[in-house]
Design a protein around this motif. Structure first.
Motif, mmCIF file in Angstrom:
data_model
loop_
_atom_site.group_PDB
_atom_site.id
_atom_site.type_symbol
_atom_site.label_atom_id
_atom_site.label_comp_id
_atom_site.label_asym_id
_atom_site.label_seq_id
_atom_site.Cartn_x
_atom_site.Cartn_y
_atom_site.Cartn_z
ATOM 1 N N UNK A 22 0.846 -1.199 0.000
ATOM 2 C CA UNK A 22 0.000 0.000 0.000
ATOM 3 C C UNK A 22 0.880 1.246 0.000
ATOM 4 N N UNK A 23 1.975 1.206 0.730
ATOM 5 C CA UNK A 23 2.899 2.339 0.761
ATOM 6 C C UNK A 23 3.476 2.580 -0.634
ATOM 7 N N UNK A 24 3.889 1.508 -1.314
ATOM 8 C CA UNK A 24 4.436 1.663 -2.670
ATOM 9 C C UNK A 24 3.368 2.204 -3.627
ATOM 10 N N UNK A 25 2.136 1.732 -3.502
ATOM 11 C CA UNK A 25 1.047 2.233 -4.326
ATOM 12 C C UNK A 25 0.838 3.726 -4.064
ATOM 13 N N UNK A 26 0.839 4.126 -2.806
ATOM 14 C CA UNK A 26 0.656 5.530 -2.466
ATOM 15 C C UNK A 26 1.768 6.377 -3.075
ATOM 16 N N UNK A 27 2.993 5.905 -2.985
ATOM 17 C CA UNK A 27 4.125 6.651 -3.550
ATOM 18 C C UNK A 27 3.971 6.833 -5.050
ATOM 19 N N UNK A 28 3.566 5.779 -5.740
ATOM 20 C CA UNK A 28 3.394 5.856 -7.200
ATOM 21 C C UNK A 28 2.193 6.740 -7.551
ATOM 22 N N UNK A 29 1.142 6.681 -6.735
ATOM 23 C CA UNK A 29 -0.034 7.514 -6.984
ATOM 24 C C UNK A 29 0.310 8.992 -6.804
ATOM 25 N N UNK A 30 1.085 9.292 -5.785
ATOM 26 C CA UNK A 30 1.497 10.695 -5.561
ATOM 27 C C UNK A 30 2.311 11.207 -6.722
ATOM 28 N N UNK A 31 3.150 10.356 -7.275
ATOM 29 C CA UNK A 31 3.964 10.755 -8.425
ATOM 30 C C UNK A 31 3.098 11.022 -9.651
ATOM 31 N N UNK A 32 1.909 10.425 -9.689
ATOM 32 C CA UNK A 32 1.003 10.607 -10.843
ATOM 33 C C UNK A 32 0.163 11.870 -10.724
ATOM 34 N N UNK A 33 0.201 12.533 -9.568
ATOM 35 C CA UNK A 33 -0.653 13.721 -9.370
ATOM 36 C C UNK A 33 -0.197 14.900 -10.212
#
Length: 174
Positions: free
Chosen positions: A163-174
């Protein structure tokens, strides 16, 4: 186009996590039923990390069966027109939020393969990020014990590394 065909297209277009991406493609080539829960060796799932309108927090669910804080997601269904729409459907059902929109033009943020308890051995999760609309109110579903918004810096304290890795990748997509 079938959901299976859409998954193959999405994975062929996904330009990251080459080894895992190829594992997913090999699975779908070998298993015509590889999209469905009935495929006990493993099957694709679709999930989405819901991000608040201010882009400062993420919504996690305390999963009823697993007892873990996770992003919204689950099994693809025969009525799903695409993997992206399956993720969006699951996120809407589990969060109660209407009007979610996928980030990255509806392309996945990452892939995550994880073992699961039960007759099926693996979930091959195709993960997306979704933005909640202004004024969104989350409503708990029967699949959750609790729903809660977490600041980015709080996620590692409650959720696992995937979940942490997903959050990091999602933040990069913002």
């Amino acid at each position: 186009m079938t959901l299976h065909d859409d998954a193959v297209r999405v994975l062929k277009d996904y330009a990251d996590q080459e080894e895992l991406r190829q594992l997913y493609l090999d699975h779908l080539t070998a298993r015509p039923d590889g999209m469905w829960k009935s495929c006990e060796v493993g099957h694709l799932t679709a999930s989405a990390l819901v991000i608040d309108p201010e882009r400062e927090r993420v919504l996690l669910t305390l999963h009823r069966k697993l007892g873990m804080w996770l992003q919204m997601g689950g099994h693809c269904e025969p009525g799903d027109a695409s993997v992206a729409l399956a993720a969006l459907r699951e996120a809407g059902e589990e969060s109660g939020i209407r009007g979610l929109t996928l980030l990255r033009a509806g392309e996945p943020v990452r892939l995550d393969r994880h073992p699961i308890p039960g007759p099926c051995r693996w979930h091959l999760d195709v993960q997306y990020a979704a933005l909640a609309p202004a004024g969104a109110v989350a409503e708990i579903s029967e699949e959750s014990l609790e729903l809660r918004w977490f600041g980015y810096d709080e996620v590692a304290d409650v959720a696992d590394e995937s979940v942490v890795r997903l959050m990091e990748r999602a933040r990069a997509a913002l």
